[in-house]
Motif scaffolding. Structure first.
Motif, PDB file in Angstrom:
ATOM      1  N   LYS A  30       0.816  -1.231   0.000  1.00 19.39           N
ATOM      2  CA  LYS A  30       0.000   0.000   0.000  1.00 19.39           C
ATOM      3  C   LYS A  30       0.842   1.271   0.000  1.00 19.39           C
ATOM      4  O   LYS A  30       0.470   2.289   0.564  1.00 19.39           O
ATOM      5  CB  LYS A  30      -0.992   0.020   1.165  1.00 19.39           C
ATOM      6  CG  LYS A  30      -1.871  -1.207   1.252  1.00 19.39           C
ATOM      7  CD  LYS A  30      -2.656  -1.449  -0.011  1.00 19.39           C
ATOM      8  CE  LYS A  30      -3.533  -2.682   0.108  1.00 19.39           C
ATOM      9  NZ  LYS A  30      -3.788  -3.320  -1.163  1.00 19.39           N
ATOM     10  N   MET A  31       2.017   1.202  -0.655  1.00 15.16           N
ATOM     11  CA  MET A  31       2.861   2.383  -0.858  1.00 15.16           C
ATOM     12  C   MET A  31       2.553   2.894  -2.254  1.00 15.16           C
ATOM     13  O   MET A  31       2.934   2.283  -3.245  1.00 15.16           O
ATOM     14  CB  MET A  31       4.344   2.012  -0.738  1.00 15.16           C
ATOM     15  CG  MET A  31       4.751   1.588   0.618  1.00 15.16           C
ATOM     16  SD  MET A  31       6.511   1.181   0.633  1.00 15.16           S
ATOM     17  CE  MET A  31       6.683   0.669   2.316  1.00 15.16           C
ATOM     18  N   ASN A  32       1.832   3.979  -2.329  1.00 16.68           N
ATOM     19  CA  ASN A  32       1.308   4.441  -3.609  1.00 16.68           C
ATOM     20  C   ASN A  32       2.073   5.596  -4.231  1.00 16.68           C
ATOM     21  O   ASN A  32       1.598   6.214  -5.176  1.00 16.68           O
ATOM     22  CB  ASN A  32      -0.172   4.798  -3.458  1.00 16.68           C
ATOM     23  CG  ASN A  32      -0.993   3.581  -3.126  1.00 16.68           C
ATOM     24  OD1 ASN A  32      -0.786   2.515  -3.703  1.00 16.68           O
ATOM     25  ND2 ASN A  32      -1.907   3.709  -2.186  1.00 16.68           N
ATOM     26  N   GLY A  33       3.273   5.894  -3.732  1.00 20.40           N
ATOM     27  CA  GLY A  33       4.071   6.981  -4.308  1.00 20.40           C
ATOM     28  C   GLY A  33       4.499   6.675  -5.729  1.00 20.40           C
ATOM     29  O   GLY A  33       4.296   7.476  -6.638  1.00 20.40           O
ATOM     30  N   ALA A  34       5.096   5.518  -5.936  1.00 12.86           N
ATOM     31  CA  ALA A  34       5.504   5.108  -7.288  1.00 12.86           C
ATOM     32  C   ALA A  34       4.241   4.843  -8.098  1.00 12.86           C
ATOM     33  O   ALA A  34       3.330   4.167  -7.631  1.00 12.86           O
ATOM     34  CB  ALA A  34       6.378   3.862  -7.220  1.00 12.86           C
ATOM     35  N   LYS A  35       4.192   5.383  -9.295  1.00 18.18           N
ATOM     36  CA  LYS A  35       2.994   5.278 -10.136  1.00 18.18           C
ATOM     37  C   LYS A  35       3.202   4.309 -11.292  1.00 18.18           C
ATOM     38  O   LYS A  35       4.306   4.156 -11.797  1.00 18.18           O
ATOM     39  CB  LYS A  35       2.628   6.650 -10.731  1.00 18.18           C
ATOM     40  CG  LYS A  35       2.404   7.724  -9.708  1.00 18.18           C
ATOM     41  CD  LYS A  35       1.163   7.482  -8.901  1.00 18.18           C
ATOM     42  CE  LYS A  35       0.841   8.637  -7.997  1.00 18.18           C
ATOM     43  NZ  LYS A  35       0.895   8.288  -6.603  1.00 18.18           N
ATOM     44  N   TYR A  36       2.111   3.691 -11.728  1.00 11.06           N
ATOM     45  CA  TYR A  36       2.132   2.883 -12.947  1.00 11.06           C
ATOM     46  C   TYR A  36       1.926   3.849 -14.105  1.00 11.06           C
ATOM     47  O   TYR A  36       0.909   4.519 -14.185  1.00 11.06           O
ATOM     48  CB  TYR A  36       1.026   1.824 -12.936  1.00 11.06           C
ATOM     49  CG  TYR A  36       1.065   0.958 -14.169  1.00 11.06           C
ATOM     50  CD1 TYR A  36       1.804  -0.204 -14.185  1.00 11.06           C
ATOM     51  CD2 TYR A  36       0.386   1.335 -15.324  1.00 11.06           C
ATOM     52  CE1 TYR A  36       1.870  -0.996 -15.306  1.00 11.06           C
ATOM     53  CE2 TYR A  36       0.447   0.557 -16.459  1.00 11.06           C
ATOM     54  CZ  TYR A  36       1.191  -0.604 -16.454  1.00 11.06           C
ATOM     55  OH  TYR A  36       1.263  -1.379 -17.582  1.00 11.06           O
ATOM     56  N   GLY A  37       2.912   3.940 -14.972  1.00  4.19           N
ATOM     57  CA  GLY A  37       2.798   4.805 -16.145  1.00  4.19           C
ATOM     58  C   GLY A  37       2.672   3.969 -17.394  1.00  4.19           C
ATOM     59  O   GLY A  37       1.585   3.668 -17.859  1.00  4.19           O
ATOM     60  N   CYS A  38       3.802   3.527 -17.909  1.00  8.21           N
ATOM     61  CA  CYS A  38       3.814   2.783 -19.166  1.00  8.21           C
ATOM     62  C   CYS A  38       3.920   1.270 -18.960  1.00  8.21           C
ATOM     63  O   CYS A  38       3.530   0.498 -19.823  1.00  8.21           O
ATOM     64  CB  CYS A  38       4.983   3.245 -20.032  1.00  8.21           C
ATOM     65  SG  CYS A  38       6.605   2.860 -19.313  1.00  8.21           S
ATOM     66  N   GLY A  39       4.476   0.835 -17.843  1.00 10.26           N
ATOM     67  CA  GLY A  39       4.680  -0.586 -17.601  1.00 10.26           C
ATOM     68  C   GLY A  39       5.824  -1.180 -18.393  1.00 10.26           C
ATOM     69  O   GLY A  39       6.038  -2.389 -18.368  1.00 10.26           O
ATOM     70  N   LEU A  40       6.584  -0.335 -19.081  1.00  9.93           N
ATOM     71  CA  LEU A  40       7.665  -0.803 -19.947  1.00  9.93           C
ATOM     72  C   LEU A  40       9.027  -0.207 -19.576  1.00  9.93           C
ATOM     73  O   LEU A  40       9.997  -0.402 -20.304  1.00  9.93           O
ATOM     74  CB  LEU A  40       7.353  -0.439 -21.407  1.00  9.93           C
ATOM     75  CG  LEU A  40       6.062  -1.001 -21.987  1.00  9.93           C
ATOM     76  CD1 LEU A  40       5.758  -0.358 -23.329  1.00  9.93           C
ATOM     77  CD2 LEU A  40       6.156  -2.505 -22.103  1.00  9.93           C
ATOM     78  N   GLY A  41       9.102   0.538 -18.495  1.00 14.85           N
ATOM     79  CA  GLY A  41      10.356   1.173 -18.111  1.00 14.85           C
ATOM     80  C   GLY A  41      10.748   2.296 -19.046  1.00 14.85           C
ATOM     81  O   GLY A  41      11.935   2.523 -19.269  1.00 14.85           O
ATOM     82  N   GLN A  42       9.770   3.019 -19.561  1.00 18.01           N
ATOM     83  CA  GLN A  42      10.067   4.081 -20.518  1.00 18.01           C
ATOM     84  C   GLN A  42       9.647   5.471 -20.076  1.00 18.01           C
ATOM     85  O   GLN A  42      10.016   6.445 -20.719  1.00 18.01           O
ATOM     86  CB  GLN A  42       9.401   3.765 -21.856  1.00 18.01           C
ATOM     87  CG  GLN A  42       9.944   2.524 -22.499  1.00 18.01           C
ATOM     88  CD  GLN A  42       9.258   2.201 -23.817  1.00 18.01           C
ATOM     89  OE1 GLN A  42       8.248   2.797 -24.182  1.00 18.01           O
ATOM     90  NE2 GLN A  42       9.801   1.244 -24.534  1.00 18.01           N
ATOM     91  N   CYS A  43       8.871   5.578 -18.979  1.00 18.43           N
ATOM     92  CA  CYS A  43       8.391   6.908 -18.604  1.00 18.43           C
ATOM     93  C   CYS A  43       8.945   7.409 -17.281  1.00 18.43           C
ATOM     94  O   CYS A  43       9.049   8.609 -17.070  1.00 18.43           O
ATOM     95  CB  CYS A  43       6.866   6.943 -18.583  1.00 18.43           C
ATOM     96  SG  CYS A  43       6.108   6.095 -17.168  1.00 18.43           S
ATOM     97  N   GLY A  44       9.272   6.513 -16.359  1.00 19.91           N
ATOM     98  CA  GLY A  44       9.870   6.905 -15.099  1.00 19.91           C
ATOM     99  C   GLY A  44       8.917   7.193 -13.963  1.00 19.91           C
ATOM    100  O   GLY A  44       9.366   7.489 -12.857  1.00 19.91           O
ATOM    101  N   ALA A  45       7.620   7.105 -14.169  1.00 22.61           N
ATOM    102  CA  ALA A  45       6.667   7.389 -13.092  1.00 22.61           C
ATOM    103  C   ALA A  45       6.834   6.423 -11.919  1.00 22.61           C
ATOM    104  O   ALA A  45       6.494   6.746 -10.789  1.00 22.61           O
ATOM    105  CB  ALA A  45       5.232   7.327 -13.614  1.00 22.61           C
ATOM    106  N   CYS A  46       7.393   5.248 -12.179  1.00 21.37           N
ATOM    107  CA  CYS A  46       7.544   4.203 -11.162  1.00 21.37           C
ATOM    108  C   CYS A  46       8.919   4.196 -10.517  1.00 21.37           C
ATOM    109  O   CYS A  46       9.230   3.293  -9.742  1.00 21.37           O
ATOM    110  CB  CYS A  46       7.292   2.840 -11.801  1.00 21.37           C
ATOM    111  SG  CYS A  46       8.589   2.389 -12.994  1.00 21.37           S
TER     112      CYS A  46
END
Length: 168
Positions: A30-46
């Motif tokens: 339940k640590m929600n700081g890192a976000k799901y962006g692209c799921g491919l390691g290309q955007c950096g949200a995670c």
């Protein structure tokens, strides 16, 4: 069970070894700081840090992380006592929609821990894998410079320092 150390705290998670760290952080812990962006390691949200290095948690399986120190944005500070990086991003109003900001902070933190006097060129090169769709890149740059200043001075927790200074 997989044993993980996150923000200095030991966790036992019942995830499959190939489960991406992002899913364990968000779904199991339940640590929600890192976000799901692209799921491919290309955007950096995670982006999180593993042993001080910025990594994309959406493509990093938990199997590779046993015995390593994982740091998330939640480990940088709290709402009541933000860490220097968080404080700088607040002071510089570096977030617009805010979706990329946790990843931006973690990538910047990994740089400044190694090089607290990073130049603009070094910051830009290090931050290049992380994307901001809102275009707040100049505020993010100022925030990183301010975070470096706060880290060097030992300030940056508690109330915001107001100096009127801006990074380049």
């Amino acid at each position: 069970m997989v044993a993980l150390t996150i923000n200095g705290e030991a966790h036992q998670v019942g995830a499959e070894p190939d489960t991406p760290l992002l899913y364990v952080l968000r779904d199991d812990l339940k640590m929600n700081g890192a976000k799901y962006g692209c799921g491919l390691g290309q955007c950096g949200a995670c982006t999180v840090m593993v042993d001080g290095e910025a990594v994309f948690s959406c493509v990093t399986p938990v199997l590779l992380l046993e015995g390593r120190e994982i740091t998330t944005v939640e480990g940088l500070g709290t709402v009541e006592k933000p860490g220097p990086m968080q404080q700088a991003f607040i002071e510089e109003q570096a977030a617009q929609c805010g979706y990329c900001i946790a990843g931006m902070m973690m990538r910047a933190q990994s740089l400044l821990q190694k090089n607290p006097n990073a130049s603009d060129a070094e910051i830009r090169a290090h931050m290049e894998p992380n994307l901001c769709r809102c275009g707040t890149h100049m505020r993010i740059m100022r925030a990183i410079h301010r975070a470096a200043e706060l880290m060097r001075s030992g300030a940056g927790t508690g109330a915001a320092r107001v100096t009127g200074e801006r990074g380049s």
